[in-house]
Motif scaffolding. Structure first.
Motif, PDB file in Angstrom:
ATOM      1  N   MET A   1       0.822  -1.196   0.000  1.00 42.01           N
ATOM      2  CA  MET A   1       0.000   0.000   0.000  1.00 42.01           C
ATOM      3  C   MET A   1       0.866   1.259   0.000  1.00 42.01           C
ATOM      4  N   ILE A   2       1.919   1.295   0.814  1.00 41.24           N
ATOM      5  CA  ILE A   2       2.811   2.445   0.845  1.00 41.24           C
ATOM      6  C   ILE A   2       3.898   2.197  -0.193  1.00 41.24           C
ATOM      7  N   PRO A   3       3.956   3.049  -1.228  1.00 41.75           N
ATOM      8  CA  PRO A   3       4.957   2.805  -2.266  1.00 41.75           C
ATOM      9  C   PRO A   3       6.373   3.034  -1.772  1.00 41.75           C
ATOM     10  N   VAL A   4       7.279   2.248  -2.305  1.00 44.51           N
ATOM     11  CA  VAL A   4       8.705   2.442  -2.027  1.00 44.51           C
ATOM     12  C   VAL A   4       9.147   3.589  -2.928  1.00 44.51           C
ATOM     13  N   GLY A   5      10.054   4.387  -2.473  1.00 46.86           N
ATOM     14  CA  GLY A   5      10.523   5.493  -3.293  1.00 46.86           C
ATOM     15  C   GLY A   5      10.361   6.801  -2.557  1.00 46.86           C
ATOM     16  N   LYS A   6       9.292   7.525  -2.886  1.00 43.62           N
ATOM     17  CA  LYS A   6       9.101   8.859  -2.316  1.00 43.62           C
ATOM     18  C   LYS A   6       8.972   8.816  -0.787  1.00 43.62           C
ATOM     19  N   TYR A   7       8.242   7.839  -0.276  1.00 48.72           N
ATOM     20  CA  TYR A   7       8.040   7.738   1.176  1.00 48.72           C
ATOM     21  C   TYR A   7       8.386   6.339   1.662  1.00 48.72           C
ATOM     22  N   ARG A   8       9.053   6.286   2.806  1.00 44.82           N
ATOM     23  CA  ARG A   8       9.320   5.003   3.454  1.00 44.82           C
ATOM     24  C   ARG A   8       8.275   4.788   4.536  1.00 44.82           C
ATOM     25  N   MET A   9       8.043   3.539   4.895  1.00 39.90           N
ATOM     26  CA  MET A   9       7.135   3.238   5.999  1.00 39.90           C
ATOM     27  C   MET A   9       7.963   3.262   7.274  1.00 39.90           C
ATOM     28  N   THR A  10       8.069   4.450   7.858  1.00 40.84           N
ATOM     29  CA  THR A  10       8.870   4.631   9.071  1.00 40.84           C
ATOM     30  C   THR A  10       8.123   4.062  10.277  1.00 40.84           C
ATOM     31  N   GLN A  11       8.829   3.934  11.369  1.00 43.72           N
ATOM     32  CA  GLN A  11       8.210   3.464  12.613  1.00 43.72           C
ATOM     33  C   GLN A  11       7.098   4.420  13.036  1.00 43.72           C
ATOM     34  N   GLN A  12       7.341   5.723  12.898  1.00 40.60           N
ATOM     35  CA  GLN A  12       6.321   6.711  13.261  1.00 40.60           C
ATOM     36  C   GLN A  12       5.060   6.524  12.415  1.00 40.60           C
ATOM     37  N   ARG A  13       5.216   6.345  11.109  1.00 42.85           N
ATOM     38  CA  ARG A  13       4.061   6.149  10.224  1.00 42.85           C
ATOM     39  C   ARG A  13       3.308   4.873  10.579  1.00 42.85           C
ATOM     40  N   LYS A  14       4.048   3.813  10.904  1.00 36.98           N
ATOM     41  CA  LYS A  14       3.396   2.549  11.285  1.00 36.98           C
ATOM     42  C   LYS A  14       2.528   2.746  12.525  1.00 36.98           C
ATOM     43  N   VAL A  15       3.051   3.447  13.517  1.00 31.57           N
ATOM     44  CA  VAL A  15       2.313   3.657  14.767  1.00 31.57           C
ATOM     45  C   VAL A  15       1.099   4.563  14.510  1.00 31.57           C
TER      46      VAL A  15
ATOM     47  N   LEU B   1      -0.027  12.133   8.847  1.00 30.84           N
ATOM     48  CA  LEU B   1      -1.425  11.893   8.483  1.00 30.84           C
ATOM     49  C   LEU B   1      -1.690  12.369   7.056  1.00 30.84           C
ATOM     50  N   GLU B   2      -1.146  13.523   6.699  1.00 35.41           N
ATOM     51  CA  GLU B   2      -1.305  14.039   5.336  1.00 35.41           C
ATOM     52  C   GLU B   2      -0.659  13.102   4.321  1.00 35.41           C
ATOM     53  N   ILE B   3       0.531  12.592   4.643  1.00 29.72           N
ATOM     54  CA  ILE B   3       1.228  11.666   3.740  1.00 29.72           C
ATOM     55  C   ILE B   3       0.439  10.372   3.595  1.00 29.72           C
ATOM     56  N   LEU B   4      -0.043   9.820   4.708  1.00 32.92           N
ATOM     57  CA  LEU B   4      -0.818   8.577   4.647  1.00 32.92           C
ATOM     58  C   LEU B   4      -2.099   8.768   3.831  1.00 32.92           C
ATOM     59  N   ALA B   5      -2.728   9.938   3.946  1.00 31.58           N
ATOM     60  CA  ALA B   5      -3.923  10.225   3.145  1.00 31.58           C
ATOM     61  C   ALA B   5      -3.563  10.364   1.670  1.00 31.58           C
ATOM     62  N   GLU B   6      -2.470  11.052   1.389  1.00 26.46           N
ATOM     63  CA  GLU B   6      -2.007  11.229   0.008  1.00 26.46           C
ATOM     64  C   GLU B   6      -1.705   9.878  -0.640  1.00 26.46           C
ATOM     65  N   LEU B   7      -1.171   8.958   0.133  1.00 26.24           N
ATOM     66  CA  LEU B   7      -0.837   7.628  -0.378  1.00 26.24           C
ATOM     67  C   LEU B   7      -2.047   6.703  -0.489  1.00 26.24           C
ATOM     68  N   GLY B   8      -3.182   7.129   0.053  1.00 24.18           N
ATOM     69  CA  GLY B   8      -4.380   6.304  -0.021  1.00 24.18           C
ATOM     70  C   GLY B   8      -4.477   5.254   1.062  1.00 24.18           C
ATOM     71  N   ALA B   9      -3.644   5.333   2.086  1.00 24.52           N
ATOM     72  CA  ALA B   9      -3.688   4.362   3.186  1.00 24.52           C
ATOM     73  C   ALA B   9      -4.826   4.669   4.154  1.00 24.52           C
ATOM     74  N   ILE B  10      -5.213   5.951   4.251  1.00 26.00           N
ATOM     75  CA  ILE B  10      -6.309   6.408   5.106  1.00 26.00           C
ATOM     76  C   ILE B  10      -7.078   7.480   4.333  1.00 26.00           C
ATOM     77  N   GLN B  11      -8.225   7.870   4.863  1.00 24.78           N
ATOM     78  CA  GLN B  11      -8.979   8.985   4.284  1.00 24.78           C
ATOM     79  C   GLN B  11      -8.903  10.182   5.208  1.00 24.78           C
ATOM     80  N   LYS B  12      -8.755  11.353   4.622  1.00 25.67           N
ATOM     81  CA  LYS B  12      -8.849  12.602   5.377  1.00 25.67           C
ATOM     82  C   LYS B  12     -10.265  13.116   5.155  1.00 25.67           C
ATOM     83  N   LEU B  13     -11.009  13.293   6.236  1.00 26.56           N
ATOM     84  CA  LEU B  13     -12.386  13.761   6.149  1.00 26.56           C
ATOM     85  C   LEU B  13     -12.435  15.247   6.468  1.00 26.56           C
ATOM     86  N   GLU B  14     -12.837  16.026   5.506  1.00 25.60           N
ATOM     87  CA  GLU B  14     -12.981  17.465   5.699  1.00 25.60           C
ATOM     88  C   GLU B  14     -14.468  17.776   5.615  1.00 25.60           C
ATOM     89  N   LEU B  15     -15.160  17.516   6.707  1.00 27.28           N
ATOM     90  CA  LEU B  15     -16.608  17.662   6.752  1.00 27.28           C
ATOM     91  C   LEU B  15     -16.995  19.095   7.102  1.00 27.28           C
TER      92      LEU B  15
END
Length: 146
Positions: free
Chosen positions: A1-15, A53-67
């Motif tokens: 889900m998280i592409p290799v290249g531009k962003y790594r799946m860091t420990q912080q992102r995993k948590v 959170l912005e990176i994870l939303a950009e990558l499609g791993a989560i949704q950012k809800l702007e209600l």
């Protein structure tokens, strides 16, 4: 889900991702996610949580809800679905309806716009706020006001 290249799946992102995905019915704010993440990573900053959170939303791993009328919330379910927002307390739940792909398909041929998506938000009162509103207008309260 998280592409290799531009962003790594860091420990912080995993948590952070695990915190958002822990309860898919709950749509937490960045501040709530920050508090949950700090239990595992006490030295993490709020800015780091927001950025990730912005990176994870950009990558499609989560949704950012702007209600409407609400702070940004994050949904651990990245698939397309709709939400219901309580107009009183701000609670956000998943709406149990299928995405309306046919509307996008119809609009695609009827406009010069390139349709890339749509948002549909339902508004109402959650069960708790509905009960409180009903209690505020019960006959015994109305009689007490007179």
């Amino acid at each position: 889900m998280i592409p290799v290249g531009k962003y790594r799946m860091t420990q912080q992102r995993k948590v952070i991702l695990a915190a958002v995905q822990r309860d898919l019915e709950r749509h937490m704010t960045a501040d709530e996610i920050y508090e949950a993440v700090r239990r595992k990573l006490p030295r993490i900053s709020l800015g780091t949580v927001y950025r990730n959170l912005e990176i994870l939303a950009e990558l499609g791993a989560i949704q950012k809800l702007e209600l409407t009328g609400s702070v940004k919330r994050f949904d651990g379910n990245p698939s397309r679905h709709y939400h219901i927002r309580c107009m009183h307390c701000g609670r956000v739940d998943n709406a149990p309806v299928a995405p309306l792909q046919q509307i996008e398909d119809k609009l695609y041929g009827a406009t010069v716009f390139t349709i890339i998506g749509h948002r549909l938000e339902f508004e109402g009162l959650c069960p708790r706020c509905s009960q409180e509103a009903a209690a505020d207008f019960s006959p015994s309260k109305e009689q007490a006001k007179d």
